[in-house]
Design a protein around this motif. Structure first.
Motif, mmCIF file in Angstrom:
data_model
loop_
_atom_site.group_PDB
_atom_site.id
_atom_site.type_symbol
_atom_site.label_atom_id
_atom_site.label_comp_id
_atom_site.label_asym_id
_atom_site.label_seq_id
_atom_site.Cartn_x
_atom_site.Cartn_y
_atom_site.Cartn_z
ATOM 1 N N LEU A 234 0.837 -1.165 -0.028
ATOM 2 C CA LEU A 234 -0.110 0.121 0.016
ATOM 3 C C LEU A 234 0.946 1.334 -0.200
ATOM 4 O O LEU A 234 1.680 1.517 1.035
ATOM 5 N N VAL A 235 0.961 1.959 -1.030
ATOM 6 C CA VAL A 235 1.717 3.312 -1.059
ATOM 7 C C VAL A 235 1.499 4.250 -0.392
ATOM 8 O O VAL A 235 2.182 4.724 0.236
ATOM 9 N N SER A 236 0.233 4.596 -0.295
ATOM 10 C CA SER A 236 -0.241 5.893 0.619
ATOM 11 C C SER A 236 -1.232 5.321 1.484
ATOM 12 O O SER A 236 -2.218 4.366 1.080
ATOM 13 N N ARG A 237 -1.871 6.168 2.514
ATOM 14 C CA ARG A 237 -3.064 5.975 2.969
ATOM 15 C C ARG A 237 -4.173 6.876 2.419
ATOM 16 O O ARG A 237 -5.042 6.599 3.211
ATOM 17 N N GLY A 238 -4.097 7.349 1.505
ATOM 18 C CA GLY A 238 -5.242 8.066 0.788
ATOM 19 C C GLY A 238 -5.927 9.166 1.585
ATOM 20 O O GLY A 238 -7.021 9.435 1.330
ATOM 21 N N GLU A 239 -5.015 9.964 2.252
ATOM 22 C CA GLU A 239 -5.574 11.042 3.218
ATOM 23 C C GLU A 239 -6.230 12.300 2.441
ATOM 24 O O GLU A 239 -6.714 13.043 2.898
ATOM 25 N N ARG A 240 -5.667 12.131 0.893
ATOM 26 C CA ARG A 240 -6.289 13.398 0.258
ATOM 27 C C ARG A 240 -7.271 13.088 -0.670
ATOM 28 O O ARG A 240 -7.737 13.462 -1.726
ATOM 29 N N SER A 241 -8.181 11.776 -0.394
ATOM 30 C CA SER A 241 -9.345 11.590 -1.242
ATOM 31 C C SER A 241 -10.238 12.645 -0.992
ATOM 32 O O SER A 241 -11.179 12.520 -2.199
ATOM 33 N N HIS A 242 -10.441 13.370 0.047
ATOM 34 C CA HIS A 242 -11.666 14.265 0.214
ATOM 35 C C HIS A 242 -10.901 15.627 0.503
ATOM 36 O O HIS A 242 -11.009 16.303 1.619
ATOM 37 N N PRO A 243 -9.970 16.255 -0.503
ATOM 38 C CA PRO A 243 -9.375 17.626 -0.174
ATOM 39 C C PRO A 243 -10.224 18.836 0.238
ATOM 40 O O PRO A 243 -9.802 19.646 0.939
ATOM 41 N N ASP A 244 -11.371 18.672 -0.040
ATOM 42 C CA ASP A 244 -12.203 19.743 0.298
ATOM 43 C C ASP A 244 -13.438 19.438 1.576
ATOM 44 O O ASP A 244 -14.238 20.286 1.643
ATOM 45 N N SER A 245 -13.175 18.435 2.185
ATOM 46 C CA SER A 245 -13.687 18.096 3.180
ATOM 47 C C SER A 245 -13.959 19.210 4.441
ATOM 48 O O SER A 245 -13.017 19.505 4.737
ATOM 49 N N PRO A 246 -15.337 19.484 4.855
ATOM 50 C CA PRO A 246 -15.168 20.431 5.920
ATOM 51 C C PRO A 246 -15.179 19.736 7.285
ATOM 52 O O PRO A 246 -15.356 20.367 8.210
ATOM 53 N N THR A 247 -15.293 18.423 7.196
ATOM 54 C CA THR A 247 -15.706 17.552 8.552
ATOM 55 C C THR A 247 -14.505 16.641 8.719
ATOM 56 O O THR A 247 -14.523 16.272 10.063
ATOM 57 N N VAL A 248 -13.816 16.271 8.084
ATOM 58 C CA VAL A 248 -12.715 15.319 8.358
ATOM 59 C C VAL A 248 -11.381 15.946 7.884
ATOM 60 O O VAL A 248 -10.998 16.202 6.783
ATOM 61 N N ALA A 249 -10.401 15.803 8.836
ATOM 62 C CA ALA A 249 -9.006 16.412 8.432
ATOM 63 C C ALA A 249 -8.258 15.171 7.632
ATOM 64 O O ALA A 249 -8.577 14.045 7.981
ATOM 65 N N PRO A 250 -7.210 15.480 7.236
ATOM 66 C CA PRO A 250 -6.425 14.273 6.364
ATOM 67 C C PRO A 250 -5.999 13.338 7.287
ATOM 68 O O PRO A 250 -6.180 12.179 7.002
ATOM 69 N N GLY A 251 -5.256 13.700 8.437
ATOM 70 C CA GLY A 251 -4.883 12.737 9.390
ATOM 71 C C GLY A 251 -5.747 11.681 9.826
ATOM 72 O O GLY A 251 -5.546 10.718 10.048
ATOM 73 N N ASP A 252 -6.990 12.293 10.168
ATOM 74 C CA ASP A 252 -8.228 11.235 10.735
ATOM 75 C C ASP A 252 -8.814 10.416 9.583
ATOM 76 O O ASP A 252 -8.957 9.413 9.665
ATOM 77 N N LEU A 253 -8.696 11.062 8.276
ATOM 78 C CA LEU A 253 -9.222 10.172 7.073
ATOM 79 C C LEU A 253 -7.907 9.098 6.887
ATOM 80 O O LEU A 253 -8.453 7.824 6.503
ATOM 81 N N ALA A 254 -6.656 9.479 6.989
ATOM 82 C CA ALA A 254 -5.699 8.498 6.987
ATOM 83 C C ALA A 254 -5.744 7.234 7.897
ATOM 84 O O ALA A 254 -5.995 5.971 7.559
ATOM 85 N N ALA A 255 -6.210 7.503 9.023
ATOM 86 C CA ALA A 255 -6.393 6.414 10.149
ATOM 87 C C ALA A 255 -7.591 5.706 9.763
ATOM 88 O O ALA A 255 -7.485 4.402 9.998
ATOM 89 N N ARG A 256 -8.757 6.349 9.388
ATOM 90 C CA ARG A 256 -9.810 5.798 8.875
ATOM 91 C C ARG A 256 -9.450 4.434 7.740
ATOM 92 O O ARG A 256 -10.181 3.496 7.743
ATOM 93 N N ARG A 257 -8.918 5.037 6.784
ATOM 94 C CA ARG A 257 -8.600 4.223 5.483
ATOM 95 C C ARG A 257 -7.642 3.103 5.872
ATOM 96 O O ARG A 257 -7.676 2.053 5.290
ATOM 97 N N ASP A 258 -6.709 3.495 7.008
ATOM 98 C CA ASP A 258 -5.886 2.342 7.084
ATOM 99 C C ASP A 258 -6.759 1.318 7.843
ATOM 100 O O ASP A 258 -6.483 -0.078 7.626
#
Length: 461
Positions: free
Chosen positions: A68-92
């Motif tokens: 797995l190359v990246s954790r996909g933290e930028r899948s929602h760059p315009d999200s007003p509710t989820v920060a990239p770090g939190d999204l990375a943990a969720r996608r992990d």
């Protein structure tokens, strides 16, 4: 370069069904492979592109590792509710759940390259792959993103994986599409469906794939009702991947050698078909890569103004329009008529003619000739003849500016480095400028009386 918006409806899955039903592909078989290695640029790519294969490997007790190359933290760059770090943990966590659903014994290794930045960190994937392939025993099936998929991380991952595999005789490479299903046109596809391979999925394998995809709730469901939190893989997009058959493209582990063996230049029909699919060509306006490369090219011109400029392979005239601001007269040529229609609108002060190199050489003398992203589509013999034509038409104080992409191109005859090396070898004088970076090489070759910029400006004698 391909641009697309995942929020658009994209290609109707039924249109792909019509094309796929007409194919007679070779089967993908796991017989003889001791292990499978899957490269996934983002969490869910392994499921969308190769989930059925991973599940099939589980049923046959074939070991699988997913890089797995990246954790996909930028899948929602315009999200007003989820920060990239939190999204990375969720996608992990989603990745671990999905991997277990596909193959309970699969090994998942996260390389933690920043999402969208594999181009800046290719050595991380290169080292990880080389280590695994070097230590593997028996035949390995390496499953990677198709590098024509339209997403930069997918392209770079495919290129790196193919390059590493070329150094290992025990490795077979298959490439999977993900986003091409969304943006490509079944009536005139960019993907090489004439060479596609098919893996028929058992009911159990398809069920495992459905379960794994459902685990990616951050991608298949909206993060919230707010704009910017839309689902990435909606039902329409998922339908491409939840077929009873998975589709792959075989990869020649030594594409450069294959291209060097070609003796003919890329045909006019091939370019006509490309512009029929993508009227804008290679996203010259929208891509930051293209805009930056254009700025570098213009900055490399040693004179502020030119009398007569010739751009060979001008495409839709984006660079031509910029050159027109620096020259009294500009002539652009292209092998295909379709982009010239746009070029004439974009640069009304320039003149454009359809011409195939090197046969249809325009009359006249020029103090600026631009050969950008076209040399590697010429056979070695045609490239040499084109160089001769340029030398014959260039004023003594003129320059040839050559700029070429350094990554693989399935339609190319050679590559950017080969073109630059041949120009350097054939040109009577050393280059005034040579700019090399990972993505492109740019050289400025002078005529016999072309001075340096400082000398022309009177700063040195």
């Amino acid at each position: 370069m391909v641009t697309f918006d995942h929020r658009e409806p994209g290609t109707d899955p039924q249109r792909w069904t019509t094309l796929l039903d007409a194919l007679t592909p070779q089967d993908v078989a796991l017989d003889g492979f001791a292990s499978v290695v899957v490269v996934a640029p983002h969490p869910d790519d392994e499921t969308l592109g190769a989930g059925g294969l991973v599940a099939t490997a589980a049923a046959r007790a074939v070991p699988v590792e997913v890089l797995l190359v990246s954790r996909g933290e930028r899948s929602h760059p315009d999200s007003p509710t989820v920060a990239p770090g939190d999204l990375a943990a969720r996608r992990d966590e989603e990745f671990r759940t999905a991997s277990a659903a596909l193959h309970p014994g699969a090994v998942g290794t996260s390389l933690r390259v920043p999402d969208g930045a594999l181009r800046d960190h290719p050595d991380v994937l290169r080292a990880a792959l080389d280590e695994r392939l070097s230590s593997a025993t028996g035949q390995v099936l390496l499953v990677v993103p198709w590098r024509g998929d339209g997403h930069r991380d997918h392209r770079v991952a495919g290129e790196v994986a193919e390059a590493v595999a070329a150094g290992h005789d025990h490795v077979t490479v298959l490439a999977y599409p993900v986003w091409a299903w969304h943006w490509d046109d079944p009536d005139a596809p960019a993907a090489p469906w004439d060479r596609a391979r098919a893996l028929a999925l058992s009911a159990d394998a398809l069920d495992r794939k459905r379960t794994a995809l459902a685990a990616y709730r951050s991608q298949t469901l909206p993060l919230s009702p707010a704009p910017g939190d839309e689902a990435i893989v909606d039902e329409r997009h998922a339908a491409h991947h939840l077929r009873r058959t998975e589709w792959y493209f075989p990869v020649d582990a030594a594409p450069s050698a294959r291209r060097r063996s070609r003796s003919r230049s890329r045909s006019r029909e091939s370019f006509d078909a490309h512009y029929a699919r993508k009227p804008e060509g290679w996203d010259f306006d929208g891509s930051w890569y293209e805009r930056r490369k254009r700025a570098v090219t213009l900055a490399a011109l040693p004179r502020e103004r030119y009398r007569s400029a010739l751009e060979l392979g001008c495409a839709t005239g984006v660079l031509t329009a910029a050159i027109a601001g620096r020259a009294d007269r500009v002539l652009g040529t292209d092998i295909s008529e379709a982009p010239l229609v746009q070029a004439r609108e974009r640069a009304p002060g320039a003149r454009f003619v359809r011409a195939a190199l090197p046969e249809d050489w325009p009359e006249g003398r020029f103090d600026l000739v631009v050969l950008s992203e076209i040399g590697y589509y010429l056979s070695p013999a045609d490239l040499d003849r084109t160089i001769d034509r340029v030398l014959g038409a260039l004023d003594d104080d003129g320059v040839l500016v050559a700029c070429h992409w350094r990554h693989p191109d399935d339609e190319a005859v050679t590559d950017g480095d080969t073109v630059d090396a041949r120009l350097t070898e054939r040109w009577p004088r050393p280059a005034l400028v040579r700019h090399v970076e990972e993505d492109f090489v740019l050289s400025v070759f002078p005529g016999p009386s072309t001075p340096s910029v400082a000398r022309a400006d009177g700063l040195v004698r």
